[in-house]
Structures are given as C-alpha cells and as structure tokens.
Design an enzyme around this catalytic site. Structure first.
Site, short mmCIF file in Angstrom:
data_model
loop_
_atom_site.label_atom_id
_atom_site.label_comp_id
_atom_site.label_asym_id
_atom_site.label_seq_id
_atom_site.Cartn_x
_atom_site.Cartn_y
_atom_site.Cartn_z
N LYS A 43 1.23 -1.54 0.19
CA LYS A 43 0.09 -0.13 0.35
C LYS A 43 1.40 1.03 -0.07
CE LYS A 43 -4.18 0.84 2.16
NZ LYS A 43 -5.18 0.64 3.77
C1 E4P Z 1 -8.15 1.47 4.12
O1 E4P Z 1 -6.96 1.04 3.53
C2 E4P Z 1 -8.53 2.69 5.34
O2 E4P Z 1 -7.25 1.23 6.21
C3 E4P Z 1 -8.80 2.71 6.14
O3 E4P Z 1 -10.36 2.04 5.39
C4 E4P Z 1 -9.23 4.29 6.56
O4 E4P Z 1 -10.84 4.13 7.29
P1 E4P Z 1 -11.59 5.47 8.20
O5 E4P Z 1 -11.02 6.47 7.09
O6 E4P Z 1 -12.56 5.10 8.79
O7 E4P Z 1 -9.91 5.32 9.21
#
Ligand code: E4P
Length: 217
Positions: free
Chosen positions: A83
């Site tokens: 990522k």
């Molecule tokens: C996705 O890959 C992220 O880890 C996640 O969905 C972020 O979510 P949040 O905005 O609730 O922290």
C-alpha cells in the site's frame, strides 16, 4: 463485490474468515499501531489465515525508501499488496512494484484525477476514502461513481476498493455503484446483518414458542 476487512485484529479476521466473509484484508499504520504488534509479524500472521490480497502500507515518504520498504513487505507472502499513498512518490513506487509483479494498493485517494493517475501507474487497487470525504461534507459515494465511470470508459483493470467505510449503507451504496471491493471494519460487516424488523419479528416468534411450548430438540 469482494469484502476486505479493514483491521489487524487477528481474532476478528478469524471470526469473519470462518464465515467466508473475508476476500482480503487491509491494514494501515494506525491499525498496526492499534494492534500493538510488529508490522512484519502481524502481517505474516494475517497472510497465513487469508489467501486473498493483504494490504501492508509503507511508512516512508520518498520514492527510494518507499520502494525498499515495499520490496521488503512483498517478501512476507505472495498475497501481499503493497500500500502506497497517493503522492507523486507513491505513484513512482506503484509503477516500479507493479512492473516487478507485486500487487499495489494506492491509498488516501480523494479525487477522480488521483484515481486516474493511479490506474495509469498500473495500480492493482485504488482506495478512495468515502468516510473521510463525508466527514468534510463532500459526498464520498459520488467519487466512487465518478471513478467507476472513468475506469469503465477506458477499460482500466485497476480495482476500485472503497475504503474508510463507516456504515452498512456505505456497503450497500458501494455494491450498487459496482465497486470491485469494499473494505470495512469488522463491526460494520457484522452490522449488515442487523435489522430492527428482524429483531422485532424474532421477539414475536420467541413469545409464541414459549406460549405454545414448541420444542425441536
Ligand atoms: C483503508 O485501506 C483504510 O485503512 C481505512 O479504510 C481508513 O479508514 P478510516 O478513514 O476510518 O480511518
């Protein structure tokens, strides 16, 4: 629509995985910090449970270090998706890792133009954050619809991975738009089973079971 679970909580992953609800896992530095575990160890444990893509996020900001981190993360297991953030350095890293045959999830996407760039850089997944857009009164699902249209217009293979999901309605809306994947916290996925009329109906049935003394076993 594939379900990814957005957590580094091993017990929660195991519970949903046993029900066939886990097509993959996403983590981020905040979720790793919450687990209190070493990133390499916990990510390996997740990859041993789940055969689908497991996203592990780099923590560097420059392309050279990001690439080194990405290559190290990719060695954890064949199902790792590295990522990277949607920055210029992240796009450079995405292109190189993709060319090397590693899955890449480009994260922190908040605009259709960003998603277009990620697709051009060969991303396996683009992660638009709907909840964080909703938080600032911008319709997150409208962005998902825009990206769907753009990707379909040109036949991009990049999968739309709806992220920052906060509610069961987000899951439904993502599925209606035709998102490829939705990643959600375990509580949101479990919450999709709830309906007030299901609870009310069950209460009525249970009252009649008691009244009539119905027994099956
Ligand atoms: C996705 O890959 C992220 O880890 C996640 O969905 C972020 O979510 P949040 O905005 O609730 O922290």
């Amino acid at each position: 629509m594939k379900f990814f679970v957005d957590t580094a909580d091993i017990d929660a992953i195991k519970e949903l995985h046993a029900l066939g609800m886990v097509d993959g896992v996403t983590t981020n530095p905040s979720l790793i910090a919450k687990s209190g575990r070493d990133i390499l160890e916990v990510t390996k444990e997740i990859c041993d449970i789940v055969s689908g893509p497991v996203s592990a996020e780099v923590v560097a900001l420059d392309a050279e270090t990001m690439l080194a981190e990405g290559r190290k993360l990719a060695k954890i297991a064949p199902n790792i998706a590295v990522k990277v953030p949607l920055t210029w350095a992240g796009l450079q890293t995405c292109k190189t890792l993709t060319d090397e045959g590693t899955m890449v999830n480009v994260t922190l996407c908040f605009s259709a133009n960003q998603a277009l760039l990620a697709a051009k850089a060969g991303a396996t997944f683009i992660s638009p954050f709907v909840g964080r857009l909703d938080d600032i009164n911008i319709d997150g699902m409208e962005l998902i619809g825009d990206i769907r249209t753009i990707y379909d217009n040109y036949g991009f293979d990049t999968q739309i991975l709806v992220a920052s999901i906060r509610t069961a309605n987000h899951m439904k809306d993502a599925a209606l738009i035709g998102a490829d994947v939705a990643t959600a916290p375990p509580a949101v996925i479990k919450g999709m089973a709830s309906h007030i009329l299901t609870d009310k109906g069950l209460d009525g049935f249970m009252a009649d079971v008691k009244k009539a003394g119905i027994k099956i076993l």
